[in-house]
Every structure is written in C-alpha cells, then in structure tokens.
Scaffold this active site. Structure first.
Site, PDB file in Angstrom:
ATOM      1  CG  HIS A 129      40.945  42.574  33.697  1.00  0.00           C
ATOM      2  ND1 HIS A 129      42.252  42.203  33.829  1.00  0.00           N
ATOM      3  CD2 HIS A 129      40.816  43.716  34.411  1.00  0.00           C
ATOM      4  CE1 HIS A 129      42.886  43.093  34.577  1.00  0.00           C
ATOM      5  NE2 HIS A 129      42.026  44.017  34.934  1.00  0.00           N
ATOM      6  CG  HIS A 157      44.389  41.662  41.159  1.00  0.00           C
ATOM      7  ND1 HIS A 157      45.087  42.211  40.106  1.00  0.00           N
ATOM      8  CD2 HIS A 157      43.270  42.408  41.306  1.00  0.00           C
ATOM      9  CE1 HIS A 157      44.406  43.257  39.629  1.00  0.00           C
ATOM     10  NE2 HIS A 157      43.309  43.391  40.347  1.00  0.00           N
TER      11      HIS A 157
END
Ligand SMILES: *[C@@H]1O[C@H](CO)[C@@H](O)[C@H](O)[C@H]1NC(C)=O
Ligand SMILES: *[C@@H]1O[C@H](CO)[C@@H](O)[C@H](O)[C@H]1NC(C)=O
Ligand SMILES: *[C@@H]1O[C@H](CO)[C@@H](O)[C@H](O)[C@H]1NC(C)=O
Ligand SMILES: *[C@@H]1O[C@H](CO)[C@@H](O)[C@H](O)[C@H]1NC(C)=O
Ligand SMILES: *[C@@H]1O[C@H](CO)[C@@H](O)[C@H](O)[C@H]1NC(C)=O
Length: 369
Positions: free
Chosen positions: A112, A60
């Site tokens: 992110h 991930h």
C-alpha cells in the site's frame, strides 16, 4: 465352417452393437449440450447477461488485510477467500517491484503506497488464493484489477499467472479493447472455463500477454479518495483513446470514503469510523442510483474498503442492483477466515506507529490511495 444361422446371429449381434454405440454417442452429444451453464454466480438469471451488464462488488486493496482493529494503511479485514465467499467479485490490488533481493518468482509485491508502510505479500500468494477459489467455484466469474505502480512489463505479471496456474483460467478476448456490446455472457465464460478477467492500469502488451487488458481502454473510473457521501459519479480517469466514447465502456465507481489527516487531500486514510454508514445498503444504493441517472446504467464495478462490513450490506446492495437475491456466508465461514490459513500481512503497523511514521516523514508526501 459357419452355418447360415450362426452368420445371421453374428450379424444380429454386430447390428445391435452398432446401434448401441450410435445411441451412446447420441446420448453423449445430448449430455454435452445439456452441460451448458445453468447457474452463474449463484443465479440462473445471470447466465444470459453480458459480463458488461452485471454489477460486480469489489474490494479496494483486497490484499491490505489487517488481523484485528484497523491501521492507517489497511483496507480490508477479511481474507481473500472470505471476501470471495461473501460475494466480492472484483479484487483490486497495488503492485510494486519487490525490494527483496532473495525473493523467488516474478519479484512483485502487493503493497500500500510503499512496501515499508504495508507489505501484503507476493503477487503469487494473492493469485494462488484466487486460483484455489475459482477452481472450487467454477460457475463464478472473478475480475482482477492490478494497479501497476512501477509500470512493470506485462510479461513479468505473466510469469506469476503462469506459475500459479491462473493463466489457464483467464478470459482472453481477440482484441484488447472491448465495447460493452463486445463482452461475452457470464454463461459462455463459465462454459469455456475462462472465468477470470484481468486488468492492468498500465504496461499491457496484448500481443504477448493477451489476457491482461488495459484498464482505462475498457473501463473508466469515478474520482477516488472522496471524503463525503453519496459518492460523486463523474468521469475522472479514462484512456485518451476512448475518451470520446465513454458511454460505450464499462465503468468503476470508487465508493471508499477517506479521511483527510492534515486537512488537505494529500494524506488520507480510510474513514473507518464511518464505515457502517458508508458501506450501508442505503448509501451504496443511493450513490449507485446517482451513477445510473448520470450514465444510463449501474456501475459495472464498485470498490469499497472493509467490503464485508457491516453485515454484508455492500454485497447485498449489489445483488439488488443485479435483481438477484443475496445469501450471506454461513456463520462458520463468517469469522473472516483470519484464524485459519496464514495471512502474509507481514508488517501491518498499528495506528499509532503508522501515525508517528507519517508524522516523522511529513517532508514526504504519501498518497495513500
Ligand atoms: C472489521 O473492521 C470493522 C470496522 O472497524 C469492524 O467493525 C469489524 O468488527 C472488523 N472485523 C474483524 C473480524 O476484525
Ligand atoms: C454474486 O453472488 C454473490 C453471493 O451471493 C453476491 O453477493 C454478488 O452480488 C453476486 N454478484 C453478482 C455480479 O451478481
Ligand atoms: C524475501 O524472499 C524470501 C524468499 O521468497 C522469503 O523467504 C523472505 O521471507 C522474504 N523477505 C521478506 C522481508 O519479505
Ligand atoms: C462531481 O465532481 C465533478 C468534478 O470535480 C464536479 O464538476 C461535479 O460538480 C461534482 N458533482 C456533484 C453532484 O457534486
Ligand atoms: C443492465 O441492464 C439493465 C437493463 O437495461 C440496466 O437497468 C442495468 O443498469 C444494467 N446494468 C449494468 C451494470 O450495465
């Protein structure tokens, strides 16, 4: 004048030349047949399996790498190369339109949530590491899953796949939507040299970029941001075009555990304190067994945070699901590869700085996926 005996000598020589040429080509043909892949992802047992009948260990936010310790917005602490060396075969990333006006290339950065929170470098930097690895490991099949946060067009991604050379390695099906039965075997992918599969969450256009496939037409996902284990395996996100035929599709199980920062589920961060139990063989297998009992087969892809921690339990559990043995990387490459090569995690915040950042911007709601 050439005598009869000379003529017959020349004839004999010509004949043997022809015979040896013929034998050489027969030999070459048999060599070509024998060239068929005998090892796929380190195991001969996997060559005959369909791509859609293999469980791939995934990272991930594979690019959200921190050098030491952890931060609120980091998800991995092994380099891309070390992740691949450890057996990770799906690299997931979150792509954003670059805000760097002087950036060269496709203008896509891997960040992110927000590039101010975690800047993981350009997409070219990520793709070129993958390219080097697949070139050096031609019998391994690797899948790239890109979250298209700003719904950039496929052609913009294609620019980066072209410039890094990865476009030449991409598996290109004749249709952009494949049922489980329509995927090729790993062996045939290895034979063709097209060992990388690419998915985008949105923005695909298979008429112009046929190797970037729409994720949710081909794969459905379980819920993400779960905060307890074993992980729930219900169908969460799936394309409306394939919703009624979920059992014909591959699926991805999100097995990264989050911690809710302020009690709600709006601001979450990887639950690093529990990473040892979350990524353990026992938890990975029990969550995946639940998935298999609900959906008839193991997940095709499993995404985790800090995928190589603890002690390669996660890729080891995945190998068990595939019925093959697991070999951990040798001790020398066990250093997570962060000392060698330059990592481009240019602005990874320390936990406390990130925490104050989040507290200060509490008016804004960040979904740290
Ligand atoms: C990676 O993070 C985990 C979890 O905090 C930690 O146990 C491990 O030592 C870290 N590895 C490196 C190389 O930093
Ligand atoms: C591929 O090999 C790696 C390394 O042995 C292993 O961790 C991984 O589970 C394998 N993947 C599959 C799909 O079998
Ligand atoms: C912006 O892009 C240029 C050219 O690629 C690069 O040299 C520079 O480091 C980048 N700046 C930031 C803040 O990433
Ligand atoms: C998994 O989540 C779904 C959707 O929220 C819920 O309906 C279901 O009961 C959950 N399953 C388990 C075993 O908790
Ligand atoms: C592959 O097929 C076997 C045998 O039917 C099944 O047990 C396994 O769950 C399948 N794995 C995947 C990922 O489809």
């Amino acid at each position: 004048m050439i005598s009869n005996s000379k003529t017959s000598t020349i004839f004999t020589i010509l004949c043997s030349l022809l015979v040896s040429v013929a034998l050489t080509s027969v030999h070459a043909a048999s060599l070509r047949t024998a060239k068929r892949a005998t090892t796929c992802n380190g195991s001969s047992q996997l060559c005959d399996r369909l791509y859609s009948n293999v469980t791939f260990a995934g990272a991930h936010n594979s690019y959200a790498i921190v050098h030491s310790g952890t931060t609120l917005a980091s998800n991995q602490n092994a380099s891309i190369t070390s992740q691949l060396n450890a057996g990770i075969r799906m690299l997931q990333s979150q792509a954003h339109k670059s805000s760097n006006s002087s950036v060269t290339g496709a203008g896509i950065d891997l960040c992110h949530t927000e590039c101010s929170l975690f800047q993981g470098g350009t997409i070219e930097y990520w793709l070129s590491q993958v390219k080097s690895w697949v070139d050096a490991n031609p019998t391994e099949v690797v899948t790239l899953l890109i979250v298209n946060s700003d719904t950039l067009p496929a052609s913009q991604y294609a620019q980066a796949f072209q410039s890094t050379g990865l476009a030449s390695k991409m598996y290109t099906p004749s249709s952009g939507v494949l049922t489980k039965q329509q995927w090729p075997t790993l062996g045939s992918m290895v034979d063709s040299g097209k060992t990388v599969v690419g998915f985008l969450t949105s923005g695909t256009d298979t008429s112009t970029v046929p190797y970037l496939l729409d994720e949710f037409s081909n794969i459905w996902e379980t819920p993400y941001d779960q905060t307890s284990v074993p992980f729930n395996c219900s169908i969460d996100r799936i394309g409306s075009n394939v919703k009624s035929t979920s059992q014909n599709l591959m699926y991805l199980s999100n097995q990264f555990r989050d911690l809710s920062l302020f009690g709600g589920d709006q601001i979450t961060t990887p639950d690093v304190a529990n990473i040892g139990s979350t990524n353990s063989e026992a938890t990975t297998l029990s969550s995946s067994d639940t998935c298999a009992s609900e959906h008839g087969s193991y997940p095709n892809f499993i995404l985790t945070d800090y995928s190589t921690v603890p002690d390669y339990d996660f890729p080891r559990a995945v190998a068990q699901m595939n019925g093959v043995s697991y070999t951990a990387p040798a001790q020398s490459s066990n250093s997570n590869g962060l000392s060698s090569g330059s990592s481009r995690t240019t602005s990874s915040f320390s936990s406390s700085i990130a925490l104050s950042f989040i507290a200060l911007s509490s008016a804004l709601v960040y979904f740290i996926l």
